[in-house]
Scaffold this active site. Structure first.
Site, PDB file in Angstrom:
ATOM      1  N   ASP A 153       1.429   5.184   4.921  1.00  0.00           N
ATOM      2  CA  ASP A 153       2.314   6.336   4.768  1.00  0.00           C
ATOM      3  C   ASP A 153       1.636   7.688   4.911  1.00  0.00           C
ATOM      4  OD1 ASP A 153       3.552   4.044   3.944  1.00  0.00           O
ATOM      5  OD2 ASP A 153       4.325   4.853   2.081  1.00  0.00           O
TER       6      ASP A 153
ATOM      7  N   GLU B  59      -2.817  -2.574  -6.162  1.00  0.00           N
ATOM      8  CA  GLU B  59      -2.228  -2.191  -4.867  1.00  0.00           C
ATOM      9  C   GLU B  59      -3.344  -1.838  -3.870  1.00  0.00           C
ATOM     10  OE1 GLU B  59       0.454   1.117  -5.171  1.00  0.00           O
ATOM     11  OE2 GLU B  59       1.158   0.907  -3.103  1.00  0.00           O
TER      12      GLU B  59
HETATM   13  C1  GLC Z   1       3.741   1.724   0.197  1.00  0.00           C
HETATM   14  C2  GLC Z   1       2.795   1.341   1.315  1.00  0.00           C
HETATM   15  C3  GLC Z   1       3.514   0.416   2.272  1.00  0.00           C
HETATM   16  C4  GLC Z   1       4.046  -0.782   1.502  1.00  0.00           C
HETATM   17  C5  GLC Z   1       4.882  -0.368   0.288  1.00  0.00           C
HETATM   18  C6  GLC Z   1       5.214  -1.533  -0.613  1.00  0.00           C
HETATM   19  O1  GLC Z   1       4.817   2.454   0.644  1.00  0.00           O
HETATM   20  O2  GLC Z   1       2.280   2.456   1.963  1.00  0.00           O
HETATM   21  O3  GLC Z   1       2.664  -0.010   3.292  1.00  0.00           O
HETATM   22  O4  GLC Z   1       4.778  -1.594   2.339  1.00  0.00           O
HETATM   23  O5  GLC Z   1       4.170   0.564  -0.466  1.00  0.00           O
HETATM   24  O6  GLC Z   1       4.063  -2.204  -1.010  1.00  0.00           O
END
Ligand code: GLC
Length: 427
Positions: free
Chosen positions: A172, A396
């Protein structure tokens, strides 16, 4: 293999299971995310094969069809599918303006890992008959989705698809989007972010980023989700090297799957796309960083940032020699491939996609290098990842210098990556 960690990884997936789909983590991400789902399925495959296939089937139940919004976007597999309501996330279902869909989703996509993950799952399935029947059922949706990418995001057949929103990249807040995003107007409407209720602001994108991604989300709705209008109006259009690599690999795998299940015409069609992309991708090479990078599709400028996205080019099978760049990056940090190289001016160790390590990206880069004959380098990445899992569990993402866990906790795709890559037998 570490039995305690295996058990904990399985517990993470089970705790995040919402019946047919796995949320990435409670609170911060309460719906089904697109590329997360395929990584989660790899993890489920290690201990519950029917559940693994169900994850992907549930995801594809949200595929846009000819009946949706005039049919122009048929084959769109959205980045979020809102199977059930939840109010802990912004932007939720009402914000996207897709109320007319039978199953509500966002209006943008995410990296199309699925055909590759499905092929890997098929190759390791114990229950062959169930796997073959699942793949047969998934093939039409996979093909529709790949066709959506080529038809709506590369209508001129240049070989390089474009994305219309930074969230489509899955990376992102990458520094590669700074320049193209700076040209996008900031929204003037009121909204309330929810991510900062869950995670410290130092690990999340700034407000200026959110003002622009909200603008881009609203623009899709105003274009009536018509791909032609979206391209005409799109203020952010990027040939993202991450998507280009992941789509390339997935189209190769989809061609193999299609041929295996008797659809030679679809296999040839995918191979044709793969060849077109192979010819076009040389334009994305960065002399400075010795790896391919993204390009602003509106201005033609290279977005010359050393992000981990370009290191997926071995996984794509493009044939670039990225080993020196990977080695240099690994020498700069202790815990695997940083999302942005530490030596880059834009590096920011704890902040979203500007420094931290994501484990599933490590897996894909390592897998690609192994396939390119770089076994030692591939193993070095895997060992770094093992140390990270053992030190910090299933976060994460991770601080590339200290290895501390960052962002959401008990994170599904991180646990799934462990199960597939370190506890299972990687292929
Ligand atoms: C964030 C990450 C994306 C992912 C999402 C859920 O938005 O940047 O890549 O899919 O989280 O984990």
């Amino acid at each position: 293999m570490n039995p305690t960690l295996v058990q904990r990884a399985q517990q993470v997936l089970c705790a995040n299971d919402r019946g047919g789909y796995t949320i990435p983590t409670a609170g911060l991400y309460p719906f089904q995310w697109n590329w997360d789902a395929s990584v989660c399925a790899l993890g489920w495959m290690q201990f519950d094969e029917p559940r693994a296939w169900l994850e992907i089937q549930t995801l594809f139940s949200g595929l846009w069809t000819e009946r949706d919004y005039g049919g122009g976007s048929a084959g769109l597999l959205a980045h979020i599918t809102f199977h059930q309501p939840a109010d802990s996330y912004f932007p939720g279902p009402d914000e996207w303006g897709t109320q007319a869909l039978a199953l509500r989703t966002s209006s943008i996509s995410q990296p199309p890992l699925h055909a590759t993950m499905v092929r890997w799952m098929l190759e390791r399935a114990q229950d062959r008959a169930a796997a073959e029947s699942a793949v047969r059922g998934l093939l039409p949706g996979l093909l529709a989705h790949h066709r959506w990418w080529y038809r709506t995001r590369d209508p001129e057949g240049s070989g390089l698809v474009r994305i219309l929103h930074p969230w489509e990249t899955g990376m992102d807040n990458s520094p590669a989007w700074d320049a193209p995003l700076a040209r996008v107007p900031a929204t003037t409407r009121a909204y309330r972010r929810r991510d900062l209720d869950h995670v410290d602001a130092s690990m999340r994108p700034p407000q200026s980023f959110y003002d622009r991604v909200v603008y881009l989300m609203d623009a899709n709705r105003e274009a009536g989700f018509d791909p032609q209008h979206m391209l005409e109006a799109g203020r952010f259009q990027v040939n993202d090297i991450g998507i280009v690599c992941i789509l390339q690999r997935a189209s190769r795998d989809l061609a193999v799957l299609a041929a295996r299940f008797g659809d030679e015409a679809a296999a040839a069609e995918m191979q044709g796309q793969v060849q077109r992309t192979q010819r076009a991708v040389a334009a994305l090479w960065s002399d400075r960083w010795q790896q391919p990078v993204s390009r602003d599709a509106l201005t033609g400028e290279l977005l010359d940032q050393p992000t981990s996205a370009g290191l997926l080019s071995a996984y794509a099978g493009f044939g670039f020699d990225i080993a020196p760049a990977v080695r240099a990056g690994l020498d700069e940090t202790a815990y695997g491939v940083a999302s942005t190289r530490r030596s880059a001016p834009t590096y920011d160790a704890p902040r979203y996609w500007r420094g931290p390590v994501w484990q599933h990206i490590n897996l894909l880069i390592s897998q690609g290098l192994a396939e390119q004959g770089q076994a030692v380098l591939a193993e070095r990445i895997r060992e770094n990842s093992r140390r990270l899992f053992e030190r910090s569990g299933f976060h994460e993402y991770y601080h590339p210098e200290t290895g501390s866990g960052l962002g959401g906790r008990d994170f599904s795709w991180t646990a799934a990556t462990y199960l597939h890559w370190l506890a299972g037998q990687a292929i």
